[in-house]
Write a protein that holds these residues in place. Structure first.
Motif, PDB file in Angstrom:
ATOM      1  N   ASP A 386       0.829  -1.211   0.000  1.00  0.00           N
ATOM      2  CA  ASP A 386       0.000   0.000   0.000  1.00  0.00           C
ATOM      3  C   ASP A 386       0.862   1.259   0.000  1.00  0.00           C
ATOM      4  O   ASP A 386       0.523   2.260  -0.662  1.00  0.00           O
ATOM      5  N   GLN A 398      -1.704   1.842 -10.458  1.00  0.00           N
ATOM      6  CA  GLN A 398      -2.972   1.228 -10.067  1.00  0.00           C
ATOM      7  C   GLN A 398      -2.782   0.019  -9.163  1.00  0.00           C
ATOM      8  O   GLN A 398      -3.674  -0.356  -8.404  1.00  0.00           O
ATOM      9  N   ASP A 467      -3.802  -2.624  -1.981  1.00  0.00           N
ATOM     10  CA  ASP A 467      -5.240  -2.532  -1.748  1.00  0.00           C
ATOM     11  C   ASP A 467      -6.001  -2.465  -3.074  1.00  0.00           C
ATOM     12  O   ASP A 467      -5.612  -1.736  -3.993  1.00  0.00           O
ATOM     13  N   GLY A 468      -7.072  -3.228  -3.164  1.00  0.00           N
ATOM     14  CA  GLY A 468      -7.915  -3.233  -4.363  1.00  0.00           C
ATOM     15  C   GLY A 468      -7.586  -4.347  -5.328  1.00  0.00           C
ATOM     16  O   GLY A 468      -8.388  -4.650  -6.221  1.00  0.00           O
ATOM     17  N   THR A 470      -6.996  -8.294  -5.930  1.00  0.00           N
ATOM     18  CA  THR A 470      -7.289  -9.586  -5.299  1.00  0.00           C
ATOM     19  C   THR A 470      -7.226 -10.701  -6.336  1.00  0.00           C
ATOM     20  O   THR A 470      -7.418 -10.463  -7.532  1.00  0.00           O
ATOM     21  N   LEU A 490      -9.338  -6.008  -9.935  1.00  0.00           N
ATOM     22  CA  LEU A 490      -8.861  -4.708  -9.467  1.00  0.00           C
ATOM     23  C   LEU A 490     -10.088  -3.902  -9.074  1.00  0.00           C
ATOM     24  O   LEU A 490     -10.922  -3.567  -9.929  1.00  0.00           O
ATOM     25  N   HIS A 491     -10.243  -3.671  -7.794  1.00  0.00           N
ATOM     26  CA  HIS A 491     -11.420  -2.994  -7.237  1.00  0.00           C
ATOM     27  C   HIS A 491     -12.709  -3.686  -7.688  1.00  0.00           C
ATOM     28  O   HIS A 491     -13.695  -3.046  -8.057  1.00  0.00           O
ATOM     29  N   GLY A 492     -12.652  -5.019  -7.667  1.00  0.00           N
ATOM     30  CA  GLY A 492     -13.829  -5.819  -7.970  1.00  0.00           C
ATOM     31  C   GLY A 492     -14.102  -6.055  -9.434  1.00  0.00           C
ATOM     32  O   GLY A 492     -15.056  -6.760  -9.777  1.00  0.00           O
ATOM     33  N   TYR A 501      -2.182  -1.972 -17.604  1.00  0.00           N
ATOM     34  CA  TYR A 501      -2.306  -1.437 -16.250  1.00  0.00           C
ATOM     35  C   TYR A 501      -0.960  -0.833 -15.823  1.00  0.00           C
ATOM     36  O   TYR A 501       0.107  -1.286 -16.245  1.00  0.00           O
ATOM     37  N   ARG A 558      -6.461 -10.350   0.591  1.00  0.00           N
ATOM     38  CA  ARG A 558      -6.371 -10.023  -0.832  1.00  0.00           C
ATOM     39  C   ARG A 558      -6.026 -11.246  -1.678  1.00  0.00           C
ATOM     40  O   ARG A 558      -6.346 -11.297  -2.860  1.00  0.00           O
TER      41      ARG A 558
END
Length: 566
Positions: A386, A398, A467-468, A470, A490-492, A501, A558
């Motif tokens: 992070d 990202q 973060d974001g 997974t 990435l963020h769902g 990316y 994650r």
């Protein structure tokens, strides 16, 4: 005396009887006494170690530290003034801040004060590149780390002991980058110490730092120098090699027969005249036999030292016997050396003010690093990834990836959960800079699969992710297919394999470090001058000022393992 201290004293006496304290009665035999270290990693101060004793009991003690090591050597040298101290690499690098902030010069100076005669190089000796290693060996202040080099004493005269590397060659001259061996004459006989480092060291070293060097087969390189040594009248050989293995046996068990790992294959290819191999790298203590040869390792951080007695036939100069013991340097076992303690006090005095500078308050007092044998994400890995993403935000990053091996210790804060600079430098000692690259979704999938190639998940651990980001993986699936398709988000939102990316990584990974070659195929690289430690400081500070201290007691989930449990 406490019962466990009585047991240890009796055990130590038994291990050393006929080994490191008695003189041979046969005048035709010369007995050479060695004390050995490996993987010291700048641990000038004592620290905790957990090991299993001969009774099968797991013990956690405070051990090591330069003053205690010096005290042990004082005791042993009173028994044998000709005892030699040698080492098997990684004396420096990935060091605590007390040593790292001064380019590891205090550790090298401490090794000289201990009377170290020779050491193989380890992979971490190359952390700051070949130029810096040569400076540390030969002296001078021209360094790629001008903020650290010669800052402790104003000058650096060079290490008095000799680094050895029989299997590291300059590609231009095809000659060894460092001497292959070091010869000592003790009790009228000659013994050669031949040094080598694991041939796969380049996977753990910044590629640009060792450009122009070839890391060759260890056994072939060692065997190659034997004729040259024999021509100088040397027939007794000891290998100092920064490569190791593992065993379920206790570190003090003599002649264990269950050693496994890369060192075993190396030993089996060595010339039969080589009877003693002092190893390192795997941070495990053992006293084993491989095809009849003695193979030792003394854990790491100076917690343990190996004592080795080698019998040499005076007539032929050949080794005719060898035996060893591992000694845990628990605090109180030996009288700390006063002169070394005085030296350490000077190092602390120069260092404490800078290291004690408070940085930020965290949400918890401890964040654990990913362990050597555990392959999932950690709370500390989440935090560092992070911070990398935060540091690279102005470059449009990202996603951030952090290699487990770059996280050297758990983060333990001080009073009020406040982390100081010393705490953070111990966690991120390499000073890697951030690099921002373009990667396709397909390349991201490829990098994730590279974590699981050829048991890499055991030796390297999983990349820590920001973060974001997974994904799921299944250890039961075939190699190359362990990442669950369409689980990478990435963020769902699913990562699309043909989309691009922006990814933040450290410079070590950008050069393919830790055997992640896909990172080298990324495009539009934007090298930055942002050090990982600075990004971490800025991230923690910003969170603290916002009233939302960073950190958690457990990982953020994650990375999800599916299928059979471990």
């Amino acid at each position: 005396m406490k019962p466990h201290l009585i047991f240890r004293s009796v055990l130590l006496a038994a291990l050393l009887s006929g080994c490191a304290t008695q003189k041979p009665t046969d005048q035709a035999i010369a007995t050479i006494q060695l004390a050995t270290l490996n993987d010291f990693h700048g641990h000038l101060e004592p620290s905790k170690v957990t090991y299993t004793d001969l009774a099968g009991k797991e013990r956690t003690v405070t051990a090591g530290g330069a003053a205690m090591i010096a005290g042990a050597l004082n005791t042993w040298r009173r028994e044998d003034p000709e005892l030699l101290l040698v080492a098997a690499g990684d004396l420096i690098g990935a060091s605590p801040a007390l040593s790292l902030m001064w380019a590891d010069e205090p550790t090298l100076a401490a090794m000289d004060r201990l009377g170290l005669r020779a050491s193989s190089v380890g992979n971490h000796e190359f952390d700051a590149g070949r130029v810096e290693l040569l400076r540390q060996q030969k002296g001078g202040c021209a360094s790629p780390r001008p903020d650290k080099a010669c800052r402790f004493d104003g000058a650096w005269p060079g290490a008095k002991f000799q680094y050895l590397a029989a299997n590291v060659f300059d590609m231009v001259t095809n000659k060894p980058f460092l001497p292959a061996y070091h010869i000592e004459q003790v009790r009228g006989v000659k013994v050669a110490f031949i040094g080598a480092v694991l041939k796969d060291a380049t996977s753990t070293i910044l590629a640009s730092g060792v450009a122009g060097l070839n890391f060759a087969d260890e056994a072939q390189s060692i065997n190659r120098v034997l004729p040259e040594l024999r021509a100088q009248g040397v027939n007794a050989f000891v290998v100092l090699i920064h490569e190791g293995g593992r065993t379920p046996s206790a570190p003090q068990k003599t002649d264990c027969a269950d050693l496994r790992g890369p060192i075993v294959d190396v030993v089996r290819k060595l010339d039969p005249a080589i009877r003693v191999v002092i190893s390192g790298h795997s941070h495990k203590g053992y006293l084993c036999r491989v095809d009849g040869r003695l193979v030792t390792q003394a854990e790491m951080g100076g917690h343990v030292m190996s004592r080795i007695a080698i019998d040499i036939d005076r007539a032929t100069g050949r080794v005719v016997g060898e035996r060893a013991s591992n000694v845990v340097l628990e605090q109180g076992t030996f009288q700390p050396d006063v002169a070394m303690e005085s030296f350490l006090q000077s190092v602390r005095a120069r260092s404490d003010q800078a290291l004690a500078r408070p940085v930020a308050r965290l949400a918890v007092d401890t964040l654990e690093r990913p362990t050597d044998d555990y392959v999932d994400e950690s709370a500390l890995g989440d935090l560092i990834a992070d911070s990398m993403l935060y540091g690279a935000r102005s470059y449009g990053a990202q996603i951030a990836f952090m290699n487990r091996g770059g996280i050297r210790t758990s983060l333990r804060t001080g009073a009020g959960n406040v982390a100081n600079l010393g705490h953070l430098q111990a966690v991120l000692p390499f000073g890697n800079t951030l690099e921002i690259v373009n990667m396709t979704g397909a390349q991201i999938y490829a990098v994730l699969e590279e974590q699981f190639i050829a048991n890499r998940r055991v030796t390297r651990g999983l990349l820590q992710v920001s973060d974001g980001f997974t994904y799921q993986w299944n250890p039961a699936r075939p190699e190359g297919m362990r990442v669950v398709d369409k689980s990478v988000l990435l963020h769902g939102v699913q990562i699309e394999k043909d989309s691009t990316y922006r990814v933040a990584i450290n410079h070590f990974l950008a050069e393919g470090g830790d055997s992640f070659p896909t990172f080298t195929r990324a495009t539009n690289a934007a090298p930055t001058n942002i050090r990982d430690i600075d990004a971490l400081v800025d991230f923690l500070t910003s969170r603290d000022r916002a009233g939302k201290p960073a950190g958690a007691a457990s990982n953020a989930g994650r990375i999800t393992r599916t299928g059979p449990s471990k």
